[in-house]
Design a protein around this motif. Structure first.
Motif, PDB file in Angstrom:
ATOM      1  N   THR A 106       0.826  -1.201   0.000  1.00  0.00           N
ATOM      2  CA  THR A 106       0.000   0.000   0.000  1.00  0.00           C
ATOM      3  C   THR A 106       0.864   1.255   0.000  1.00  0.00           C
ATOM      4  OG1 THR A 106       0.007   0.105   2.411  1.00  0.00           O
ATOM      5  CG2 THR A 106      -1.738  -1.206   1.374  1.00  0.00           C
ATOM      6  N   SER A 107       0.215   2.388  -0.157  1.00  0.00           N
ATOM      7  CA  SER A 107       0.868   3.668   0.060  1.00  0.00           C
ATOM      8  C   SER A 107       0.871   3.981   1.554  1.00  0.00           C
ATOM      9  CB  SER A 107       0.135   4.782  -0.699  1.00  0.00           C
ATOM     10  OG  SER A 107       0.123   4.511  -2.085  1.00  0.00           O
ATOM     11  N   GLU A 108       1.713   4.947   1.948  1.00  0.00           N
ATOM     12  CA  GLU A 108       1.883   5.254   3.368  1.00  0.00           C
ATOM     13  C   GLU A 108       2.094   6.755   3.543  1.00  0.00           C
ATOM     14  OE1 GLU A 108       5.526   4.633   6.546  1.00  0.00           O
ATOM     15  OE2 GLU A 108       4.941   2.929   5.295  1.00  0.00           O
ATOM     16  N   VAL A 109       1.536   7.291   4.615  1.00  0.00           N
ATOM     17  CA  VAL A 109       1.782   8.685   5.009  1.00  0.00           C
ATOM     18  C   VAL A 109       2.402   8.674   6.391  1.00  0.00           C
ATOM     19  CG1 VAL A 109       0.765  10.934   5.547  1.00  0.00           C
ATOM     20  CG2 VAL A 109      -0.137   9.589   3.648  1.00  0.00           C
ATOM     21  N   ILE A 110       3.488   9.452   6.585  1.00  0.00           N
ATOM     22  CA  ILE A 110       4.147   9.521   7.881  1.00  0.00           C
ATOM     23  C   ILE A 110       3.987  10.922   8.454  1.00  0.00           C
ATOM     24  CG2 ILE A 110       6.398  10.117   6.866  1.00  0.00           C
ATOM     25  CD1 ILE A 110       7.690   8.461   9.132  1.00  0.00           C
ATOM     26  N   LEU A 111       3.746  10.999   9.769  1.00  0.00           N
ATOM     27  CA  LEU A 111       3.631  12.255  10.497  1.00  0.00           C
ATOM     28  C   LEU A 111       4.637  12.239  11.641  1.00  0.00           C
ATOM     29  CD1 LEU A 111       2.238  14.924  11.444  1.00  0.00           C
ATOM     30  CD2 LEU A 111       0.618  13.476  12.704  1.00  0.00           C
ATOM     31  N   ILE A 112       5.511  13.229  11.692  1.00  0.00           N
ATOM     32  CA  ILE A 112       6.532  13.312  12.735  1.00  0.00           C
ATOM     33  C   ILE A 112       5.953  14.038  13.944  1.00  0.00           C
ATOM     34  CG2 ILE A 112       8.922  13.920  13.242  1.00  0.00           C
ATOM     35  CD1 ILE A 112       8.410  12.089  10.743  1.00  0.00           C
ATOM     36  N   VAL A 113       6.032  13.418  15.132  1.00  0.00           N
ATOM     37  CA  VAL A 113       5.498  14.039  16.339  1.00  0.00           C
ATOM     38  C   VAL A 113       6.588  14.355  17.366  1.00  0.00           C
ATOM     39  CG1 VAL A 113       3.236  12.971  16.043  1.00  0.00           C
ATOM     40  CG2 VAL A 113       4.963  11.817  17.438  1.00  0.00           C
ATOM     41  N   LYS A 114       7.800  13.827  17.134  1.00  0.00           N
ATOM     42  CA  LYS A 114       8.903  14.106  18.051  1.00  0.00           C
ATOM     43  C   LYS A 114      10.221  13.889  17.321  1.00  0.00           C
ATOM     44  CE  LYS A 114      10.994  12.385  22.365  1.00  0.00           C
ATOM     45  NZ  LYS A 114      10.870  11.353  23.434  1.00  0.00           N
ATOM     46  N   GLY A 115      11.155  14.837  17.470  1.00  0.00           N
ATOM     47  CA  GLY A 115      12.483  14.654  16.905  1.00  0.00           C
ATOM     48  C   GLY A 115      12.610  15.064  15.449  1.00  0.00           C
ATOM     49  N   GLN A 143       2.719   3.573  -3.241  1.00  0.00           N
ATOM     50  CA  GLN A 143       2.505   2.134  -3.122  1.00  0.00           C
ATOM     51  C   GLN A 143       3.680   1.321  -3.631  1.00  0.00           C
ATOM     52  OE1 GLN A 143      -1.159   0.837  -4.869  1.00  0.00           O
ATOM     53  NE2 GLN A 143      -0.579  -1.316  -4.893  1.00  0.00           N
ATOM     54  N   ALA A 144       4.114   0.369  -2.794  1.00  0.00           N
ATOM     55  CA  ALA A 144       5.121  -0.643  -3.139  1.00  0.00           C
ATOM     56  C   ALA A 144       6.539  -0.100  -3.268  1.00  0.00           C
ATOM     57  CB  ALA A 144       4.741  -1.395  -4.413  1.00  0.00           C
ATOM     58  N   MET A 145       6.745   1.216  -3.113  1.00  0.00           N
ATOM     59  CA  MET A 145       8.093   1.761  -3.230  1.00  0.00           C
ATOM     60  C   MET A 145       8.936   1.393  -2.003  1.00  0.00           C
ATOM     61  SD  MET A 145       8.317   3.541  -6.130  1.00  0.00           S
ATOM     62  CE  MET A 145       7.461   2.071  -6.751  1.00  0.00           C
ATOM     63  N   LEU A 146      10.200   1.071  -2.212  1.00  0.00           N
ATOM     64  CA  LEU A 146      11.129   0.882  -1.109  1.00  0.00           C
ATOM     65  C   LEU A 146      11.313   2.215  -0.399  1.00  0.00           C
ATOM     66  CD1 LEU A 146      13.832  -1.278  -2.919  1.00  0.00           C
ATOM     67  CD2 LEU A 146      12.334  -2.055  -1.075  1.00  0.00           C
ATOM     68  N   VAL A 161       2.406   6.469  11.286  1.00  0.00           N
ATOM     69  CA  VAL A 161       2.126   6.294   9.866  1.00  0.00           C
ATOM     70  C   VAL A 161       0.722   5.738   9.679  1.00  0.00           C
ATOM     71  CG1 VAL A 161       4.554   5.928   9.297  1.00  0.00           C
ATOM     72  CG2 VAL A 161       3.093   3.951   9.739  1.00  0.00           C
ATOM     73  N   SER A 162       0.129   6.083   8.551  1.00  0.00           N
ATOM     74  CA  SER A 162      -1.158   5.544   8.145  1.00  0.00           C
ATOM     75  C   SER A 162      -0.997   4.932   6.768  1.00  0.00           C
ATOM     76  CB  SER A 162      -2.213   6.652   8.118  1.00  0.00           C
ATOM     77  OG  SER A 162      -3.466   6.136   7.702  1.00  0.00           O
ATOM     78  N   LEU A 163      -1.593   3.767   6.575  1.00  0.00           N
ATOM     79  CA  LEU A 163      -1.469   3.044   5.307  1.00  0.00           C
ATOM     80  C   LEU A 163      -2.857   2.744   4.769  1.00  0.00           C
ATOM     81  CD1 LEU A 163       0.642   1.571   7.627  1.00  0.00           C
ATOM     82  CD2 LEU A 163       1.749   1.077   5.458  1.00  0.00           C
ATOM     83  N   ASN A 164      -3.008   2.756   3.451  1.00  0.00           N
ATOM     84  CA  ASN A 164      -4.335   2.571   2.870  1.00  0.00           C
ATOM     85  C   ASN A 164      -4.631   1.106   2.589  1.00  0.00           C
ATOM     86  OD1 ASN A 164      -2.473   2.543   0.751  1.00  0.00           O
ATOM     87  ND2 ASN A 164      -3.936   3.366  -0.731  1.00  0.00           N
ATOM     88  N   GLY A 165      -4.557   0.318   3.640  1.00  0.00           N
ATOM     89  CA  GLY A 165      -4.912  -1.093   3.587  1.00  0.00           C
ATOM     90  C   GLY A 165      -4.973  -1.636   5.000  1.00  0.00           C
ATOM     91  N   ALA A 166      -5.957  -2.494   5.279  1.00  0.00           N
ATOM     92  CA  ALA A 166      -6.085  -3.050   6.621  1.00  0.00           C
ATOM     93  C   ALA A 166      -4.981  -4.051   6.928  1.00  0.00           C
ATOM     94  CB  ALA A 166      -7.453  -3.712   6.790  1.00  0.00           C
ATOM     95  N   ASN A 167      -4.420  -4.646   5.887  1.00  0.00           N
ATOM     96  CA  ASN A 167      -3.307  -5.580   6.045  1.00  0.00           C
ATOM     97  C   ASN A 167      -2.272  -5.257   4.966  1.00  0.00           C
ATOM     98  OD1 ASN A 167      -1.723  -7.815   6.856  1.00  0.00           O
ATOM     99  ND2 ASN A 167      -2.721  -9.117   5.344  1.00  0.00           N
ATOM    100  N   PRO A 168      -1.502  -4.164   5.164  1.00  0.00           N
ATOM    101  CA  PRO A 168      -0.617  -3.682   4.105  1.00  0.00           C
ATOM    102  C   PRO A 168       0.636  -4.509   3.885  1.00  0.00           C
ATOM    103  CG  PRO A 168      -0.368  -2.343   6.063  1.00  0.00           C
ATOM    104  CD  PRO A 168      -1.506  -3.275   6.331  1.00  0.00           C
ATOM    105  N   GLY A 169       0.915  -5.450   4.784  1.00  0.00           N
ATOM    106  CA  GLY A 169       2.137  -6.225   4.667  1.00  0.00           C
ATOM    107  C   GLY A 169       3.349  -5.383   5.020  1.00  0.00           C
ATOM    108  N   LEU A 170       4.444  -6.045   5.329  1.00  0.00           N
ATOM    109  CA  LEU A 170       5.694  -5.363   5.671  1.00  0.00           C
ATOM    110  C   LEU A 170       6.844  -6.282   5.298  1.00  0.00           C
ATOM    111  CD1 LEU A 170       7.450  -3.207   7.054  1.00  0.00           C
ATOM    112  CD2 LEU A 170       6.984  -4.345   9.236  1.00  0.00           C
TER     113      LEU A 170
END
Length: 208
Positions: A106-115, A143-146, A161-170
């Motif tokens: 999936t695609s992913e969005v990251i939000l920095i809250v510290k540091g 999506q799918a990018m390293l 982080v938030s991902l647009n899939g309930a089971n996005p894999g890792l």
């Protein structure tokens, strides 16, 4: 109107009617997961607590080899995400900590809250897009990018982080190469690393 058009419209209406039959589908983890997720928990047994996840609370230790701690809130940890096409994770970084190169379905969005971290991804043309991120900044990884994150600040760091899939894999690239059952001689050939270095890495991850 031809038969194909009628069939398409009927199929579309049918799919919409199915979507409107359920407000939610809290996953029943006692049943096997199928290709579309878990079967729904009996709505009569669903409570408010099913829609609340408290696993992100508290401090985290970052004592592993990557100086990180990753808390996943995928559907198997937070069944309310089942069928909704979303999931989350908490990323904690010690000093110099990293989330090594990895990918998701999936695609992913990251939000920095510290540091302060450097985050980035590498596209299929081997172009790296990376940026120093401060508190309040967000970045998207297609999506799918390293992609990766590195703590470059003088304090520990935390991000969500938030991902647009309930089971996005890792899939962590390092672990896929050196922590699984891939033979060392193949790892040497496909990475151009020396036998000594491959053996060292496999020993670190307990497979040598």
């Amino acid at each position: 109107m031809n038969t194909l058009s009628v069939f398409f419209i009927f199929s579309l209406l049918a799919s919409l009617s199915i979507a409107l039959e359920h407000d939610f589908c809290v996953g029943d983890l006692s049943l096997p997961r199928g290709p579309e997720g878990y079967a729904c928990k009996d709505p009569a047994t669903v409570t408010t607590d099913d829609f609340v996840y408290t696993g992100f609370r508290g401090e985290r230790t970052t004592s592993n080899i990557f100086a990180n701690n990753v808390t996943l809130a995928f559907a198997d940890a937070f069944p309310a995400f089942n069928g909704l096409g979303i999931s989350m994770a908490r990323l904690d970084f010690g000093l110099g900590g990293v989330i090594p190169l990895h990918s998701h379905r999936t695609s992913e969005v990251i939000l920095i809250v510290k540091g302060t971290i450097i985050a980035g991804f590498i596209d299929s043309n081997n172009i790296a897009y990376y940026k120093r991120l401060e508190v309040g900044d967000i970045m998207v990884f297609p999506q799918a990018m390293l992609h990766f994150q590195v703590n470059v600040g003088e304090t520990p760091a935390t991000a969500f982080v938030s991902l647009n899939g309930a089971n996005p894999g890792l899939q962590l690239t390092t672990l896929s190469l050196f922590a699984g059952n891939l033979p060392g001689d193949i790892a040497e050939k496909i990475t151009l690393l020396s036998h000594k270095e491959v053996t060292r890495l496999k020993r670190i991850f307990g497979t040598a």
